[in-house]
Motif scaffolding. Structure first.
Motif, PDB file in Angstrom:
ATOM      1  N   ILE A  72       0.851  -1.209   0.000  1.00 47.92           N
ATOM      2  CA  ILE A  72       0.000   0.000   0.000  1.00 47.92           C
ATOM      3  C   ILE A  72       0.879   1.247   0.000  1.00 47.92           C
ATOM      4  N   HIS A  73       1.888   1.270   0.866  1.00 48.23           N
ATOM      5  CA  HIS A  73       2.811   2.412   0.919  1.00 48.23           C
ATOM      6  C   HIS A  73       3.537   2.577  -0.420  1.00 48.23           C
ATOM      7  N   ASP A  74       3.943   1.468  -1.030  1.00 51.61           N
ATOM      8  CA  ASP A  74       4.658   1.542  -2.304  1.00 51.61           C
ATOM      9  C   ASP A  74       3.760   2.037  -3.436  1.00 51.61           C
ATOM     10  N   PHE A  75       2.487   1.637  -3.427  1.00 52.79           N
ATOM     11  CA  PHE A  75       1.548   2.163  -4.424  1.00 52.79           C
ATOM     12  C   PHE A  75       1.369   3.670  -4.219  1.00 52.79           C
ATOM     13  N   SER A  77       3.494   5.836  -2.859  1.00 49.06           N
ATOM     14  CA  SER A  77       4.722   6.582  -3.161  1.00 49.06           C
ATOM     15  C   SER A  77       5.103   6.516  -4.637  1.00 49.06           C
ATOM     16  N   GLY A  78       4.521   5.570  -5.371  1.00 48.71           N
ATOM     17  CA  GLY A  78       4.897   5.376  -6.764  1.00 48.71           C
ATOM     18  C   GLY A  78       6.031   4.391  -6.945  1.00 48.71           C
ATOM     19  N   ASP A  79       6.514   3.789  -5.830  1.00 52.61           N
ATOM     20  CA  ASP A  79       7.567   2.779  -5.940  1.00 52.61           C
ATOM     21  C   ASP A  79       7.058   1.509  -6.619  1.00 52.61           C
ATOM     22  N   ARG A  80       5.757   1.303  -6.560  1.00 50.69           N
ATOM     23  CA  ARG A  80       5.122   0.201  -7.293  1.00 50.69           C
ATOM     24  C   ARG A  80       4.022   0.824  -8.118  1.00 50.69           C
ATOM     25  N   LYS A  81       3.992   0.531  -9.413  1.00 52.67           N
ATOM     26  CA  LYS A  81       3.130   1.268 -10.332  1.00 52.67           C
ATOM     27  C   LYS A  81       2.024   0.399 -10.941  1.00 52.67           C
ATOM     28  N   ILE A  82       0.849   0.502 -10.362  1.00 54.51           N
ATOM     29  CA  ILE A  82      -0.383  -0.025 -10.956  1.00 54.51           C
ATOM     30  C   ILE A  82      -1.419   1.049 -10.661  1.00 54.51           C
ATOM     31  N   GLU A  83      -1.915   1.697 -11.709  1.00 61.40           N
ATOM     32  CA  GLU A  83      -2.687   2.923 -11.519  1.00 61.40           C
ATOM     33  C   GLU A  83      -3.934   2.742 -10.655  1.00 61.40           C
ATOM     34  N   VAL A  84      -4.680   1.667 -10.875  1.00 64.85           N
ATOM     35  CA  VAL A  84      -5.884   1.445 -10.062  1.00 64.85           C
ATOM     36  C   VAL A  84      -5.503   1.282  -8.593  1.00 64.85           C
ATOM     37  N   MET A  85      -4.416   0.553  -8.338  1.00 67.01           N
ATOM     38  CA  MET A  85      -3.989   0.358  -6.951  1.00 67.01           C
ATOM     39  C   MET A  85      -3.445   1.647  -6.337  1.00 67.01           C
ATOM     40  N   ALA A  86      -2.797   2.479  -7.133  1.00 71.07           N
ATOM     41  CA  ALA A  86      -2.335   3.778  -6.620  1.00 71.07           C
ATOM     42  C   ALA A  86      -3.546   4.604  -6.186  1.00 71.07           C
ATOM     43  N   TRP A  87      -4.592   4.584  -6.990  1.00 63.51           N
ATOM     44  CA  TRP A  87      -5.812   5.314  -6.639  1.00 63.51           C
ATOM     45  C   TRP A  87      -6.432   4.750  -5.362  1.00 63.51           C
ATOM     46  N   ALA A  89      -4.959   3.040  -2.965  1.00 65.20           N
ATOM     47  CA  ALA A  89      -4.083   3.327  -1.814  1.00 65.20           C
ATOM     48  C   ALA A  89      -4.228   4.768  -1.368  1.00 65.20           C
ATOM     49  N   ASP A  90      -4.316   5.682  -2.323  1.00 63.62           N
ATOM     50  CA  ASP A  90      -4.479   7.102  -1.980  1.00 63.62           C
ATOM     51  C   ASP A  90      -5.839   7.368  -1.328  1.00 63.62           C
ATOM     52  N   ALA A  91      -6.836   6.556  -1.678  1.00 58.94           N
ATOM     53  CA  ALA A  91      -8.182   6.741  -1.124  1.00 58.94           C
ATOM     54  C   ALA A  91      -8.264   6.333   0.343  1.00 58.94           C
ATOM     55  N   LEU A  92      -7.310   5.523   0.813  1.00 59.65           N
ATOM     56  CA  LEU A  92      -7.300   5.100   2.215  1.00 59.65           C
ATOM     57  C   LEU A  92      -6.644   6.165   3.076  1.00 59.65           C
ATOM     58  N   THR A 171      10.329  -2.351  -9.180  1.00 56.20           N
ATOM     59  CA  THR A 171      11.602  -2.116  -8.489  1.00 56.20           C
ATOM     60  C   THR A 171      11.440  -1.878  -6.993  1.00 56.20           C
ATOM     61  N   ASN A 172      10.282  -2.236  -6.431  1.00 58.01           N
ATOM     62  CA  ASN A 172      10.066  -1.950  -5.015  1.00 58.01           C
ATOM     63  C   ASN A 172      10.702  -2.979  -4.080  1.00 58.01           C
ATOM     64  N   ASN A 173      11.543  -3.855  -4.635  1.00 63.35           N
ATOM     65  CA  ASN A 173      12.374  -4.761  -3.840  1.00 63.35           C
ATOM     66  C   ASN A 173      13.640  -5.044  -4.650  1.00 63.35           C
ATOM     67  N   ALA A 174      14.729  -4.376  -4.272  1.00 60.45           N
ATOM     68  CA  ALA A 174      15.982  -4.468  -5.040  1.00 60.45           C
ATOM     69  C   ALA A 174      16.523  -5.889  -5.092  1.00 60.45           C
ATOM     70  N   ASP A 175      16.361  -6.653  -4.013  1.00 62.67           N
ATOM     71  CA  ASP A 175      16.843  -8.039  -4.009  1.00 62.67           C
ATOM     72  C   ASP A 175      16.108  -8.868  -5.055  1.00 62.67           C
ATOM     73  N   MET A 176      14.791  -8.681  -5.138  1.00 60.40           N
ATOM     74  CA  MET A 176      14.004  -9.442  -6.113  1.00 60.40           C
ATOM     75  C   MET A 176      14.386  -9.077  -7.544  1.00 60.40           C
ATOM     76  N   VAL A 177      14.711  -7.827  -7.775  1.00 56.54           N
ATOM     77  CA  VAL A 177      15.143  -7.415  -9.114  1.00 56.54           C
ATOM     78  C   VAL A 177      16.394  -8.198  -9.510  1.00 56.54           C
ATOM     79  N   GLN A 178      17.377  -8.229  -8.627  1.00 59.90           N
ATOM     80  CA  GLN A 178      18.632  -8.923  -8.924  1.00 59.90           C
ATOM     81  C   GLN A 178      18.435 -10.438  -9.052  1.00 59.90           C
ATOM     82  N   ILE A 179      17.652 -11.014  -8.160  1.00 62.06           N
ATOM     83  CA  ILE A 179      17.421 -12.469  -8.196  1.00 62.06           C
ATOM     84  C   ILE A 179      16.707 -12.867  -9.478  1.00 62.06           C
ATOM     85  N   MET A 180      15.644 -12.157  -9.838  1.00 67.33           N
ATOM     86  CA  MET A 180      14.860 -12.530 -11.017  1.00 67.33           C
ATOM     87  C   MET A 180      15.617 -12.287 -12.311  1.00 67.33           C
TER      88      MET A 180
END
Length: 198
Positions: A72-75, A77-87, A89-92, A171-180
């Motif tokens: 929720i925090h990442d949506f 802040s924009g660290d995770r980008k899915i527009e409906v979820m950003a909306w 998250a902001d509504a909460l 990119t909201n988890n740098a370890d996962m980016v490198q692992i994947m």
């Protein structure tokens, strides 16, 4: 393209939630009404019974609470980008954040459909166990982060999430980016198939 359809998507979500909301508002005239309405909107995609409407949407009922809060925090802040979820998250409000994630976390993870075939563990899946635990149920890590449950998650969602990390789209988890990035698409697909079968 998603941006242009956002108002229509939100209207559709509210319309899907309307029958349940109408029934609930007659029995819940108190201050919780708006919060319950928001939960119904969440359930329009993530499923009232915990089974999402489409397989590319993650199961969140029974998911790790701290992990849900971070998303929720990442949506927001924009660290995770899915527009409906950003909306969403902001509504909460801040006061609604904790009860929202607790609401989903305390529910039971949906059971697998009967007759789902067991898949043998693929190579490389042990790397997931180092953070997500031996049983892939997720857990709090030493640095305070919480990893999500992967066991029984939707195959399509897992493949898509792994691919987004590998491609640097998520990119909201740098370890996962490198692992994947280090795992081939075929191996990621095999891992997703195995994890979704648990």
């Amino acid at each position: 393209m998603i941006k242009n359809h956002l108002p229509a998507v939100l209207i559709a979500l509210i319309a899907l939630a309307a029958p349940a909301l109408a029934a609930e508002t007659t029995s819940d005239p108190g201050p919780q009404r708006e919060f319950h309405a928001r939960m119904k909107v969440c359930e329009a995609c993530h499923g009232q019974n915990g089974v999402p409407k489409t397989a590319t949407i993650p199961i969140i009922t029974g998911q790790q609470e701290n992990y849900l809060a971070k998303q929720i925090h990442d949506f927001r802040s924009g660290d995770r980008k899915i527009e409906v979820m950003a909306w969403m998250a902001d509504a909460l409000s801040e006061s609604e954040l904790e009860p929202t994630v607790a609401n989903f976390a305390k529910k039971t993870w949906p059971s697998r459909s009967a007759g789902a075939a067991s898949v043998p563990p693929p190579r490389g899946v042990a790397v997931c166990q180092s953070c997500h635990q031996q049983n892939f149920l997720g857990a709090a890590q030493a640095e305070g982060m919480t990893t999500p449950r992967l066991a029984g998650q939707n195959y399509e969602y897992l493949v898509e999430a792994m691919g987004r990390f590998a491609d640097g789209e998520r990119t909201n988890n740098a370890d996962m980016v490198q692992i994947m990035k280090a795992i081939s698409p075929a191996d990621r697909e095999a891992m997703a198939r195995y994890l979704s079968s648990l």
